[in-house]
Structure formats: structure tokens, C-alpha cells
Write an enzyme that holds these catalytic residues in place. Structure first.
Site, short mmCIF file in Angstrom:
data_model
loop_
_atom_site.label_atom_id
_atom_site.label_comp_id
_atom_site.label_asym_id
_atom_site.label_seq_id
_atom_site.Cartn_x
_atom_site.Cartn_y
_atom_site.Cartn_z
N LYS A 174 0.84 -1.21 0.00
CA LYS A 174 0.00 0.00 0.00
C LYS A 174 0.87 1.25 0.00
CE LYS A 174 -3.55 2.69 0.10
NZ LYS A 174 -4.61 2.71 1.11
N LYS A 242 -0.25 11.71 5.31
CA LYS A 242 0.08 10.68 6.29
C LYS A 242 0.66 9.45 5.61
CE LYS A 242 -2.87 7.76 7.31
NZ LYS A 242 -3.25 6.34 6.94
#
Length: 297
Positions: A174, A242
Site C-alpha cells: 500500500k 500521512k
């Protein structure tokens, strides 16, 4: 054969709500918990069972899914004194679909396994629309047998579902995904600025780009909105910022050099510093325009 029926779903935000709704459509009994009243209402409207406490969602569930904003949230919800591990029965599949640090995923998996649970880290790609349509790409880390057991659940959420390795591997993939997505959005933003600054019809230009080697899912799904300067968040810039931090941390830990990734982190940080962290990540176009001294009427 493990045949899950009852699912506890924790985190009913932009992504979690449509994912939980798709599980209901697939015939699962979904008990959902989240901090917002709106999320609980969305689950009720979809036919799920909103519950007011985490324990009520987890107790008796065959599968527990968490879809939370960041690593500290996952640690608190799963490892906390009144968290998932305190209430889930042994043998429960624990599928964390949040995007968190790979080392956090490994730590959570180790703690879950110690309690007799079957942990998987299964972050997703595809954005809000992919979640709504049930066509997410899901990258899964954990034991192969647990991945197989989770198949009926994951198939209700996505169409590309791949076991990529042991615990933490899903989060590493990811991180790589978020690097590619951010890079593609930034390059698309620069292409739009170049086309418009040159007096070229940007709509026509992107149509040609989409049909050639420059074509991508990002261009197909995000190009029109960027041209229209529609930045309603499907995925907030704050969250992509983030995620790029996670990517840089993972690269540092692995000893991988990602110079473009570091630049993307700075560009996203600049966008947030200009007050646009709540906009969709395609708002990188706004930052690119500002650097060029241009604004769009």
C-alpha cells in the site's frame, strides 16, 4: 471450511461506510461501530446493525474488520484495554484494512496471534468510488490459510485481491501504491498547468493522453474533476500526506532510496500548509498552479 457470517466492522467513514454496506448486500450480518452518528445512520440505512460500543460489535463475530485513519488509532482500537483483542474469541479473523505503518501491522498481528486470532493486514486502493462500487484493489499480508478463509468477505469488497506475503507485506505494498498515486496526480497536475498555460484545450489534451501510454486509472477517474477544479474529498490530502510519511518511513527502514517520493511528501506538506489538507488529494493541482503564478477563474 470456515464460512463467516457475523462481521464486526469498526470505522464507518468515507471508505468504511460503503464497504460495510457492500458486506450487508453480500448477505453478511454486519454490526458496525464508529465515533460518528452519521456513520451509524449510514449503516442502518444500508441494512446493517449499528451498535454503540466496540465490545458489542466484536463479541461473537466470526470476522472483525477495522478501517481507521492511522497507526495510533489501530493500536488503540485493537490493542487497547477495551479493544478488539479484549473481546474477540479465539479463531476470529481480524482484518485491518486501514493504511498504517508496516511495523505497526506486524506488531498488531503478533499480539493478535498470541490471543489466538487470525490477523491479516489488508489495505485497499480505489478510493471512495471503488469502495462504493465494490471494486477495490486489496493487498493482503498474513498467513496463506487465513487469506483463503477471508476470501468470501474480501470478494464482497474488491475485484483485485492478492496475497502479497506475511504480516506487514500488505501495508508495504500500500505504501508503494500511495507513492505511485501521488506521483501520477502530481504529473497530471503539471500536465494540466502546462496545457492551459500554453493555450491548449486541456480537455482535448487529456483525452489524447488517456488513450496512449500516459493513460492511467488516476487520469480516468480524477482528470475531469481536476479540470473542473472539483476537490470534494474522496481521499483527503491530509490522509495522503500521512500515507507518504508511512512510505518514507518504510523506505528508510528497508534502505530504499525514493527521491521522487521525498519530493512528493514536501509538495503534499506544502498543500496542507496552505490550508488545503481537507480537500481531495487532486488539489495538488492548486499548489502547482500557485507555483506557476496562475489561478483558475
Amino acid at each position: 471450511m470456515f464460512m463467516p457470517d457475523a462481521i464486526g466492522f469498526i470505522g464507518l467513514g468515507i471508505m468504511g461506510s460503503p464497504m460495510a454496506a457492500n458486506l450487508v448486500k453480500a448477505g453478511f450480518d454486519v454490526a458496525g461501530h464508529t465515533r460518528s452518528r452519521a456513520g451509524l445512520d449510514r449503516l442502518a440505512a444500508a441494512g446493517g446493525r449499528p451498535v454503540t460500543g466496540l465490545a458489542e460489535a466484536v463479541t461473537g463475530a466470526d470476522v472483525v474488520i477495522t478501517m481507521l485513519p492511522d497507526s495510533p488509532d489501530v493500536e488503540q482500537v485493537i490493542l487497547g484495554p477495551d479493544g478488539v483483542l479484549a473481546h474477540a474469541r479465539p479463531g476470529t479473523l481480524l482484518i485491518d484494512m486501514s493504511t498504517i505503518r508496516p511495523r505497526t501491522a506486524r506488531a498488531v498481528a503478533a499480539a493478535a496471534a498470541d490471543r489466538g486470532l487470525r490477523p491479516l493486514d489488508a489495505p485497499v486502493s480505489g478510493g471512495e468510488q471503488g469502495a462504493v462500487e465494490g471494486v477495490l484493489s486489496i493487498m493482503v499480508g498474513g498467513a496463506a490459510a487465513d487469506f483463503e478463509a477471508a476470501g468470501p468477505v474480501l470478494s464482497a469488497l474488491g475485484t483485485t485481491i492478492v496475497h502479497v506475503g506475511p504480516s506487514g507485506a500488505g501495508q508495504t505494498v500500500k505504501a508503494a501504491n500511495q507513492l505511485v498515486v501521488a506521483g501520477t496526480i502530481q504529473l497530471l497536475a503539471e500536465a494540466i498547468v502546462l496545457l492551459e498555460a500554453s493555450g491548449v484545450d486541456a480537455h482535448a489534451g487529456l483525452q489524447v493522453l488517456a488513450g496512449g501510454l500516459a493513460g492511467s486509472t488516476v487520469l480516468d477517474r480524477k482528470g475531469a474533476g481536476m479540470l473542473a477544479r472539483t476537490f470534494t474529498p474522496g481521499f483527503r490530502s491530509d490522509l495522503h500526506h500521512k500515507d507518504l510519511g508511512i512510505m518514507l518511513d518504510a523506505a528508510r527502514e528497508a534502505g530504499a532510496v525514493v527521491p521522487v517520493g521525498a519530493l512528493l511528501g514536501q509538495l503534499m506538506a506544502a498543500l496542507r500548509a496552505q490550508g488545503d489538507g481537507g480537500l481531495d488529494h487532486t488539489a495538488l493541482l492548486l499548489a502547482t498552479e500557485r507555483m506557476s503564478g496562475r489561478t483558475h477563474d
